[in-house]
Each structure stands twice: as C-alpha cells, then as structure tokens.
Design an enzyme around this catalytic site. Structure first.
Site, mmCIF file in Angstrom:
data_model
loop_
_atom_site.group_PDB
_atom_site.id
_atom_site.type_symbol
_atom_site.label_atom_id
_atom_site.label_comp_id
_atom_site.label_asym_id
_atom_site.label_seq_id
_atom_site.Cartn_x
_atom_site.Cartn_y
_atom_site.Cartn_z
ATOM 1 N N HIS A 60 -27.394 58.131 75.355
ATOM 2 C CA HIS A 60 -28.371 58.023 76.435
ATOM 3 C C HIS A 60 -28.097 59.041 77.541
ATOM 4 C CE1 HIS A 60 -28.437 54.092 74.391
ATOM 5 N NE2 HIS A 60 -29.726 54.121 74.678
ATOM 6 N N GLU A 74 -39.576 53.139 72.819
ATOM 7 C CA GLU A 74 -39.102 52.383 71.655
ATOM 8 C C GLU A 74 -39.864 52.757 70.392
ATOM 9 O OE1 GLU A 74 -36.400 51.027 72.025
ATOM 10 O OE2 GLU A 74 -36.434 51.071 74.190
#
Length: 515
Positions: A416, A329
């Site tokens: 992703h 993140e």
C-alpha cells in the site's frame, strides 16, 4: 491472489475483528468454485423429480434448477423455477434446503398448490396483443403469485420511460376473463441515499415480493448485508419499495447504497471508457458484501468469491464504501483478470496503484456532486480521526508512509506504500507538476529533481495505464517493467515518435524511474 485489502494496517479477513462465536456454527456460506457450483447445479437437475415427489407437488409440475449454494455445515440450497403442464409458473419459484443429514424444507414464493382447471385459454393471444397495442405475441403461463392460481397470458411491452430509461413492462392477463391480473416494470432505476454519495440512482430488480439490490443491467451485480458477521455472503438487500437508505450510517441500507452505486459506476467506467463489459470482460457481475465483522476497518477484494467486502470502520460508524474505495476493490479483480500482478514487492505496489489510479478515474467519470472527484483516496473515511485521506496521488509522502519516488529497496515496503511512485506518476502524467486547483482541491506536486512536468490530461493517462495493464504487464512487472509497458502503450495509442511518448518517459524520470 486470494484477497486484496484496501489498507496495510488491517488484515483482509474480517474474522480477525469479530468476537469468537459471533457467527452461527455452520451457518456461513461456503465459497464455491465455478466447477463446484456447476456440480451442485447438475445435482439439482438430477434430483429434481425426486424432490418434487418429496414436496408432494402435482405430477404435472417440473422443477427447473436456477441456482445452488452450500453452507459450511454441508447444508445445500437448490433454487428452482416451476412449470405446470409445460407452462411457466409465475410465482412458482422455490428453494429446497437439504441438511447434511438429508432433512428437507423449502421456501416458496407462494404456498398455494399449483393447478388450473384447463390449460386451454378462452381469450386468444391475438385479442390480448391487440388490447395492449403490441405486435409481440404473449406467452401462456400459470399465474400463481397471489390468490388462486389461474391460466394467464404474459405480455412484454417494450418502450422508453420518460427519463430515457428503457422500459420492459410485463402485463399478466387472465386467459379466461381477459382482465388484468398484474403488471410491473422489469427495468428499474431505484433511488438510494448513501452516506458518501448522496441521493443516487440504483440498478435494482422488481420481484413479486418487492425489490432487490440486483443490477441485472450490469451482469447481475448483487449487494448483501453481512449483519456484522465475519464470514458468509449475508442476505441480499430487499425492500418493499424502491427507495433505499437514509444517508445515515445507522440505516443498514445506506452502506449498501454506496457499495451498489460504486459497483455500477465501476462497471459503467470500464464499459464507457475502455469498452470492457464487466471485470473479466465476460459480462458477469461480481457481488458486494457490506457490514462485515464488527469495527472492521478495511475493505477487500477476493478472487475466490469474485466479490468485494466492506467493513464499517471504527465504532461501526465509517463504512469503507466511498466511491473511489468501492472502485478500488473492483479494480483488483480487473488486475487479476489481466496482468495478474503478484501481490508482493514492486508488482504488489503496482497492483495497489492500479486500483488507486482507476478508483480515482471512476470517481471522475461518475462526477458525483456530493462526492467531488479528487486525486485523494478515501478522503471522507477519516479512519485515523484526523480528517485526512488514506492516500495522496499528487504527493504520496503526505500519508507519512508512501515514498514519492522510486528507490532501490522499495520492494520491501508494504504494497500500500510501495504504490506511491506509480500513483505519483499517474497524477503527474495527467495534471503536471507544480501548484494547481482541480475541482476545488489544491495540489502542488513535486518532482525528484525539480523538473517541470506538463500533464497530458487525465483521459489519455487512463488509456495509457489501461493498455499497459491489459496488454503488456505481467505478474512480475516491476517499476522498470511498468515504465516499458506504458511507453509501449503510449506508442501504440499515439505513435512511437509522439510527444505523448516523450511525456511518459519524462514523467517516469520525474519519479526516479529512468530505465
């Protein structure tokens, strides 16, 4: 790029997983831009005298703005330190809360009225310094953290703790009697027990009321508990002792430990390996929010708040705070601050891959024996209930969605999954093809045409990708552009005619990127 999530299956907004009405109307904090925050601070300074009068403070007291925040309903919170007759007041900090209608209330570190009989010390500064065996002169303050306020000297004793940690011990001495009023260590390495990381050191801050998850050694990175609300910053984790979490997810602090530790390890990796101080290179820490929403099965980075947010997964039992995920993140912030890879198409896949690559790199750098480093993203999360990782860098197709090799049309995949070839490239560049065991994990990485690829080592692979990202990639870089960027980075680092440049070219070919 407003928000970047960890998985493709869930939206980045935790509110999608929280029952309507779960958040108090107007109680969520508003996300302020740096300009808006600066304007609030200017207002805090502008109205300080007016507020001091409204709070019936002594005319000799001056409010000094420290921070400001605003809620969605218009309520603002101005944080101040205080001085008394131009002397700093220890324990004089307060927060003034003002509703949109103008109603005032305040939260103070200590409720006692500030005031001392005299601001002339009886005990001289030289005597205090001599008694503490320090050459650093103390500063005159008003001690108001407990009991009756008194005139005092504050001394700072710099040394080294037994384990090598720097020491910054503050000693408060009564300026009338010479007796010690208070002492504390400003540099703290707390201990926390995480669900994934085990017992780990934490950067915390000692306050007059206890401890906070505020890592001042790493840009003031703070970790907050959202209490399963969908929006807002939540509450800063605080504790009366410097011991956090239990290792069990039922203890709310446990997820905070893992997130806080992950942020620290990411900071250390960027600084130790790449010489970068903070995500933006400006020495400023981001912040983390855990326990977002209810059953929220995702984690995401948001540029708007410059923060990471973590859900607790299915049944609120699997917080997405594993080390490589936490690093993943934060690295989205790095990408945003550098190449700015657009979060769509091939550039979006490269954006995701960059976070996977450096999330893995942070894990290896931390070398935590409880969470053994591996080329497997989120190996402990078990979000699908099958005990499998989120992604495999050695053979991305193992997840059932990500391709091992580039092909025309890959841009149409979820980012992703289109990250697969870049993840595969990094693994092959670092470790090479074929069967091998690393840290007890078995791999057998294939290539598009069966060619044998010999790895150059993870450390050099990391350096190449970092330089490519920060120096040559742009917002629209695709796989062809990534190949060119890494080749140029390798040439810069190892020479244009080096074996490393050849290895980079061969490795891209092994994942079907040839030009």
């Amino acid at each position: 790029m407003a928000a970047v999530a960890l998985t493709g299956a869930q939206p980045a907004d935790a509110s999608a997983h929280t029952p309507p009405g779960a958040v108090r109307a107007g109680g969520a904090g508003a996300l302020l831009s740096p300009q808006e925050h600066a304007e609030l601070l200017k207002e805090a300074a502008r109205i300080a005298v007016e507020l001091a009068k409204a709070l019936n403070l002594d005319p000799r007291e001056v409010l000094q703005p420290v921070d400001a925040a605003q809620d969605a309903d218009g309520t603002v919170h101005f944080r101040y330190n205080r001085t008394f007759a131009a002397l700093p007041v220890l324990g004089g900090d307060l927060v003034v809360h003002r509703t949109a209608q103008g109603a005032l209330s305040d939260t103070r570190a200590h409720r006692a009225s500030i005031g001392v009989p005299s601001t002339t010390p009886v005990v001289p500064a030289t005597q205090v310094a001599q008694s503490l065996h320090t050459a650093l002169p103390p500063r005159l303050v008003v001690w108001s953290a407990a009991g009756t306020p008194s005139l005092a000297w504050e001394s700072v004793l710099e040394a080294t703790q037994d384990d090598g940690t720097p020491s910054e011990r503050h000693v408060v001495t009564d300026a009338t009697t010479g007796g010690q009023l208070y002492a504390y260590e400003a540099v703290h390495t707390g201990i926390g027990q995480g669900q994934y990381n085990g017992t780990v050191p934490l950067g915390t801050t000692h306050t007059l009321l206890g401890y906070e998850m505020n890592d001042t050694a790493r840009g003031g990175h703070r970790t907050y508990d959202m209490h399963h609300e969908a929006k807002g910053r939540g509450d800063l984790f605080t504790n009366q002792t410097d011991r956090w979490g239990s290792g069990d997810q039922s203890n709310d602090e446990t997820a905070g430990v893992d997130a806080h530790y992950g942020a620290a390890q990411t900071w250390d990796y960027l600084q130790d390996v790449h010489g970068r101080t903070g995500i933006r290179g400006d020495g400023v820490g981001a912040y983390s929010r855990v326990h977002a929403g209810s059953n929220y099965t995702n984690a995401f980075w948001s540029d708007k708040c410059f923060c990471m947010t973590y859900g607790d997964g299915p049944g609120n039992a699997k917080p997405l705070t594993e080390l490589d995920v936490a690093a993943h993140e934060m690295i989205h912030g790095l990408t945003s601050a550098t190449a700015g890879l657009e979060y769509t198409g091939e550039s979006g896949g490269l954006n995701e891959s960059t976070s996977d690559i450096f999330g893995t790199a942070v894990s290896f750098h931390a070398d935590n024996p409880t969470d053994v480093p591996a080329y497997l993203m989120g190996k402990h999360l078990d979000l699908d209930g099958k005990g499998t990782p989120l992604r495999y860098l050695d053979q991305p197709s193992k997840d059932g969605h990500s391709p091992d090799y580039w092909y025309d049309g890959i841009a149409g995949l979820d980012v992703h999954y289109s990250s697969g070839p870049a993840n595969h490239f990094f693994y092959l560049l670092a470790e090479g093809s074929g069967p091998k065991t690393v840290n007890g994990y078995d791999y057998d990485s294939p290539t598009v045409d069966g060619r044998v690829v010999t790895g150059i080592g993870r450390a050099d692979a990391e350096r190449i990708w970092y330089r490519a990202l920060t120096t040559y990639m742009t917002s629209t870089t695709d796989y062809s552009g990534a190949r060119a960027a890494t080749l140029q980075a390798a040439a810069d680092l190892f020479g244009p005619d080096s074996a490393t440049v050849t290895a980079v070219a061969d490795t891209w070919s092994a994942v079907n990127v040839n030009s």
